[in-house]
Design an enzyme around this catalytic site. Structure first.
Site, PDB file in Angstrom:
ATOM      1  N   LYS A 216       0.929  -1.256  -0.101  1.00 52.79           N
ATOM      2  CA  LYS A 216       0.000   0.034  -0.078  1.00 52.79           C
ATOM      3  C   LYS A 216       0.745   1.367   0.239  1.00 52.79           C
ATOM      4  CE  LYS A 216      -3.929  -1.888   2.141  1.00 52.79           C
ATOM      5  NZ  LYS A 216      -5.136  -1.578   3.084  1.00 52.79           N
TER       6      LYS A 216
ATOM      7  N   GLY B  74      -1.201   0.990   9.047  1.00 61.65           N
ATOM      8  CA  GLY B  74      -1.789   1.437   7.798  1.00 61.65           C
ATOM      9  C   GLY B  74      -3.357   1.797   8.019  1.00 61.65           C
TER      10      GLY B  74
HETATM   11  P1  ATR Z   1      -2.497  -2.616   8.650  1.00 57.66           P
HETATM   12  O1  ATR Z   1      -1.897  -2.235   7.383  1.00 57.66           O
HETATM   13  O2  ATR Z   1      -3.166  -3.856   8.671  1.00 57.66           O
HETATM   14  O3  ATR Z   1      -2.840  -1.707   9.863  1.00 57.66           O
HETATM   15  P2  ATR Z   1       0.268  -2.748   9.948  1.00 57.66           P
HETATM   16  O4  ATR Z   1       0.566  -1.493   9.480  1.00 57.66           O
HETATM   17  O5  ATR Z   1       1.244  -3.937   9.811  1.00 57.66           O
HETATM   18  O6  ATR Z   1      -1.187  -3.481   9.523  1.00 57.66           O
HETATM   19  O7  ATR Z   1      -0.136  -2.499  11.460  1.00 57.66           O
HETATM   20  C1  ATR Z   1      -0.399  -3.291  12.470  1.00 57.66           C
HETATM   21  C2  ATR Z   1      -0.881  -2.686  14.034  1.00 57.66           C
HETATM   22  O8  ATR Z   1      -0.825  -4.139  14.789  1.00 57.66           O
HETATM   23  C3  ATR Z   1       0.228  -1.889  14.468  1.00 57.66           C
HETATM   24  O9  ATR Z   1      -0.710  -1.050  15.359  1.00 57.66           O
HETATM   25  C4  ATR Z   1       0.898  -2.978  15.670  1.00 57.66           C
HETATM   26  O10 ATR Z   1       1.452  -2.329  16.612  1.00 57.66           O
HETATM   27  P3  ATR Z   1       2.973  -1.726  16.551  1.00 57.66           P
HETATM   28  O11 ATR Z   1       2.998  -0.406  15.959  1.00 57.66           O
HETATM   29  O12 ATR Z   1       3.421  -1.633  18.032  1.00 57.66           O
HETATM   30  O13 ATR Z   1       3.791  -2.546  15.555  1.00 57.66           O
HETATM   31  C5  ATR Z   1      -0.142  -3.763  15.809  1.00 57.66           C
HETATM   32  N1  ATR Z   1       0.044  -5.277  16.249  1.00 57.66           N
HETATM   33  C6  ATR Z   1       0.743  -6.419  15.452  1.00 57.66           C
HETATM   34  N2  ATR Z   1       0.938  -7.152  16.440  1.00 57.66           N
HETATM   35  C7  ATR Z   1       0.630  -6.806  17.369  1.00 57.66           C
HETATM   36  C8  ATR Z   1       0.663  -7.538  18.982  1.00 57.66           C
HETATM   37  N3  ATR Z   1       1.109  -8.929  18.981  1.00 57.66           N
HETATM   38  N4  ATR Z   1       0.319  -6.991  19.855  1.00 57.66           N
HETATM   39  C9  ATR Z   1      -0.096  -5.740  19.913  1.00 57.66           C
HETATM   40  N5  ATR Z   1      -0.153  -4.975  18.846  1.00 57.66           N
HETATM   41  C10 ATR Z   1       0.182  -5.636  17.562  1.00 57.66           C
END
Ligand code: ATR
Length: 279
Positions: free
Chosen positions: A66, A132
Site C-alpha cells: 500500500k 496503515g
Molecule cells: P495494517 O496495514 O493492517 O494496519 P500494519 O501496518 O502492519 O497493518 O499495523 C499493524 C498494527 O497491529 C500495529 O499497530 C501493530 O503495533 P505496533 O505499532 O506496535 O507494531 C499492531 N500489532 C501487531 N501485532 C501486535 C501484537 N502482537 N500486539 C499488539 N499489537 C500488535
C-alpha cells in the site's frame, strides 16, 4: 467491452475481493474480470507497467504494497497522499492514479450500522493500533470533525506518527494497550485495527473489555473470524458490536466507483458475505 480489474499483494490466499467485485460487475451488468496478482516486490514495477500498457481499468492494492506502490504510479490523490497509503488505483486516460478508500469505507460502514454515531461529533473515540489501516481511519474521522480521538498502541512512536495527522486540532491522547483496557468504559466508540485476534490467532485480543459501557460501540476491522474474541467479550459485557466485513464491502464499493463512476447497491451482500465467512 470487457474490463480488466485486479488485486496485487503478497501473500494473497483467501481474498474476498474477487467475490465482491464479481458481484458488483454482475449487478452493474458490466462485462469484466477481477484477477489476483500475488507478486514479489521485485515484480511490482514490471506488473504496474504492464497494467498501464494493457489498459487495465483499475486494481486494488493490499499488504504489503500500500505504501511501496506510490512512487510507481503516475499520481496520487490528496487523501491517499496525506494518509500515505493507496488501496485503489484507477486508470484515468492512460494514467494510473492512486486513491485510498479504506477510511471512507470504514466511516460509511459505521454510518450504515449505527447512523447516530455520525450525528454527534463530541463522542469519545479510541482507535486501537497504529498501522496503515488505523492511519486511514484516523484521517477520515479527523476530517469528519470528531473532537476526541485517542490512540492505543503497543509502540508509542507509531501512535505519535498518526497523531501528527491531526490538522483540525481535535484532542488526541496516546495510551498503552494496558491503559486502554482499564479505560475502555470511557469511550463511546472503540475501533480495533491491529491484526491481534485474526485467524489463526483467534484466542488473542488486544484489550480487555470488562469495564466497558453498555452504550459503547466496539468495532473490529478483522473479518476472519467475524466474531473476534474482542467482539465476543464486548457483546458478553453488554456493548454493541460492529463487524469488520462491512468495511471490506464499503471500501470495495468506493473502489468500484473510482473505476466506473457508479456502484451497485450493497443490499443483500452484507448477509451473503457474512454467510460466506461463517462457512
Ligand atoms: P495494517 O496495514 O493492517 O494496519 P500494519 O501496518 O502492519 O497493518 O499495523 C499493524 C498494527 O497491529 C500495529 O499497530 C501493530 O503495533 P505496533 O505499532 O506496535 O507494531 C499492531 N500489532 C501487531 N501485532 C501486535 C501484537 N502482537 N500486539 C499488539 N499489537 C500488535
Amino acid at each position: 467491452m470487457k474490463y480488466r480489474l485486479g488485486l496485487i499483494g503478497h501473500p494473497i490466499k483467501h481474498s474476498l475481493s474477487p467475490w465482491i467485485h464479481a458481484r458488483f460487475l454482475e449487478k452493474s451488468k458490466i462485462e469484466g474480470t477481477y484477477s489476483i496478482f500475488d507478486l514479489r516486490e521485485h515484480e511490482l514495477k514490471k506488473q504496474i507497467d504492464a497494467f498501464r500498457d494493457e489498459g487495465i481499468r483499475g486494481f486494488n492494492v493490499t499488504i504489503p504494497y500500500k505504501q511501496k506502490i506510490i512512487p510507481l504510479l503516475d499520481g496520487v490523490d490528496r487523501m491517499a497522499r496525506e494518509i500515505g497509503a493507496v488501496n485503489t488505483v484507477a486508470n484515468m486516460n492512460g494514467k494510473l492514479i492512486g486513491f485510498n478508500t479504506d477510511g471512507i469505507g470504514y466511516l460509511k460502514s459505521l454510518e450504515q450500522a449505527f447512523p447516530e454515531t455520525l450525528m454527534n461529533r463530541e463522542i469519545s473515540i479510541l482507535i486501537i493500533g497504529a498501522g496503515g489501516a488505523a492511519r486511514g481511519i484516523y484521517y477520515i474521522l479527523n476530517q469528519f470533525g470528531f473532537s476526541s480521538i485517542d490512540i492505543a498502541n503497543r509502540t508509542y512512536q507509531n501512535a505519535q506518527s498518526i497523531a501528527a495527522l491531526n490538522t483540525r486540532k481535535n484532542t488526541t491522547n496516546i495510551l498503552s494497550l494496558e491503559d486502554a483496557s482499564t479505560m475502555s468504559g470511557a469511550y463511546d466508540l472503540i475501533i480495533q485495527t491491529t491484526n491481534v485476534g485474526m485467524r489463526p490467532n483467534e484466542a488473542a485480543s488486544p484489550i480487555r473489555t470488562s469495564s466497558i459501557n453498555k452504550s459503547t460501540i466496539v468495532s473490529d476491522i478483522i473479518y476472519q473470524p467475524i466474531w473476534t474474541k474482542l467482539l465476543q467479550e464486548a457483546a458478553e459485557n453488554g456493548a454493541r458490536v460492529h463487524h469488520g466485513h462491512t468495511m471490506l464491502l464499503y471500501q470495495a464499493k468506493f473502489a468500484f466507483e473510482k473505476w466506473f463512476g457508479h456502484s451497485p447497491s450493497l443490499e443483500d451482500m452484507d448477509r451473503q458475505l457474512k454467510q460466506l465467512l461463517e462457512g
